[in-house]
Design a protein around this motif. Structure first.
Motif, PDB file in Angstrom:
ATOM      1  N   THR A  11     -63.099 -23.598 -61.019  1.00 51.32           N
ATOM      2  CA  THR A  11     -62.783 -22.557 -61.778  1.00 51.32           C
ATOM      3  C   THR A  11     -62.067 -22.428 -63.136  1.00 51.32           C
ATOM      4  O   THR A  11     -62.060 -23.487 -64.128  1.00 51.32           O
ATOM      5  N   TYR A  12     -63.176 -22.036 -63.486  1.00 49.27           N
ATOM      6  CA  TYR A  12     -62.892 -21.308 -65.549  1.00 49.27           C
ATOM      7  C   TYR A  12     -62.174 -20.762 -65.699  1.00 49.27           C
ATOM      8  O   TYR A  12     -61.442 -19.459 -65.448  1.00 49.27           O
ATOM      9  N   ARG A  13     -60.761 -21.207 -66.581  1.00 52.17           N
ATOM     10  CA  ARG A  13     -59.328 -20.699 -67.036  1.00 52.17           C
ATOM     11  C   ARG A  13     -59.518 -20.032 -68.584  1.00 52.17           C
ATOM     12  O   ARG A  13     -59.672 -21.329 -69.167  1.00 52.17           O
ATOM     13  N   LEU A  14     -59.382 -18.645 -69.051  1.00 48.51           N
ATOM     14  CA  LEU A  14     -59.736 -18.785 -70.438  1.00 48.51           C
ATOM     15  C   LEU A  14     -58.157 -17.970 -71.062  1.00 48.51           C
ATOM     16  O   LEU A  14     -57.772 -17.415 -70.060  1.00 48.51           O
ATOM     17  N   SER A  15     -57.633 -18.377 -71.803  1.00 48.47           N
ATOM     18  CA  SER A  15     -56.219 -18.093 -73.038  1.00 48.47           C
ATOM     19  C   SER A  15     -56.643 -18.457 -73.693  1.00 48.47           C
ATOM     20  O   SER A  15     -57.172 -19.044 -74.776  1.00 48.47           O
ATOM     21  N   PRO A  16     -55.708 -17.168 -74.625  1.00 46.80           N
ATOM     22  CA  PRO A  16     -55.646 -17.842 -75.996  1.00 46.80           C
ATOM     23  C   PRO A  16     -55.815 -18.767 -76.877  1.00 46.80           C
ATOM     24  O   PRO A  16     -56.329 -18.753 -77.660  1.00 46.80           O
ATOM     25  N   THR A  17     -55.349 -19.926 -75.986  1.00 45.35           N
ATOM     26  CA  THR A  17     -55.004 -20.897 -76.402  1.00 45.35           C
ATOM     27  C   THR A  17     -55.450 -22.847 -76.185  1.00 45.35           C
ATOM     28  O   THR A  17     -56.380 -23.439 -76.903  1.00 45.35           O
TER      29      THR A  17
END
Length: 212
Positions: free
Chosen positions: A183-189
């Motif tokens: 799983t790849y999780r992308l957030s602004p940080t």
């Protein structure tokens, strides 16, 4: 007693002399009447001729004027009927190439526009970039199609390896992408990679742009 001489002498104011004078007077009266009638006839004829001359319309100067007829001035430009412009000739409809994607404000990293990175990764012609992200090790673009579905495109900077995934789900503050058990999780940080229950990597974001 009367003498013979007295018997044959004419009496004064004899009837013969009176008749002659009466005839002479009648002749002069007739002549005067004829003269008067002639003068009256001449005057009347002259008046009739003047009236006829005044009532005669102007005649054309030559035979060609009879053929040509009266000259009619051209109507003013405002009343002239203009001929409609010719219809444009039918031509083949040219093939319109898709408009280039608008450029976005640039940073010190690779050039980007509304479809992602100018080189790679990049969305298709009918897609727009919902997210453009970059870490020190990877470039990532989330593409959105017209039907609202998403696609993940990533490039590893160390060797240029690319990855495309279509199991993309929006989540609060970013996106989650699944590739089997990874799983790849992308957030602004950050960009977090999880395999199963194990954390594989956590890279801070260097650039993070969302559509709008």
């Amino acid at each position: 007693m009367a003498t013979p001489t007295d018997r044959h002498a004419p009496a004064p104011n004899s009837p013969g002399r009176g008749t002659s004078r009466a005839r002479t007077s009648a002749i002069w009266i007739v002549i005067a009447a004829l003269v008067t009638v002639a003068v009256v006839v001449i005057i009347m004829n002259s008046r009739v001729q003047e009236l006829e001359v005044q009532s005669i319309p102007a005649q054309p100067e030559s035979a060609s004027d009879w053929v040509a007829g009266p000259v009619v001035d051209d109507p003013p430009p405002s009343t002239r009927r203009q001929a409609p412009p010719p219809a444009p000739a039918a031509s083949a409809v040219p093939t319109v190439a898709p408009a280039p994607a608008p450029a976005l404000p640039q940073t010190s990293g690779p050039a980007v526009d509304a479809r992602g990175y100018v080189d790679s990764p990049r969305c298709g012609a009918n897609e727009t970039a919902a997210l453009i992200a970059r870490t020190d090790r990877a470039l990532v673009v989330i593409c959105e199609s017209a039907d609202g579905t998403y696609e993940y495109q990533g490039v590893r900077l160390s060797d240029g390896a690319s990855l495309e995934l279509d199991d993309v789900r929006p989540m609060p503050g970013g996106f989650e992408v699944r590739n089997g058990g990874t799983t790849y999780r992308l957030s602004p940080t950050e960009l977090v990679v999880i395999s199963g229950e194990d954390l594989q990597s956590r890279d801070p974001m260097v650039e993070y742009r969302t559509a709008g």
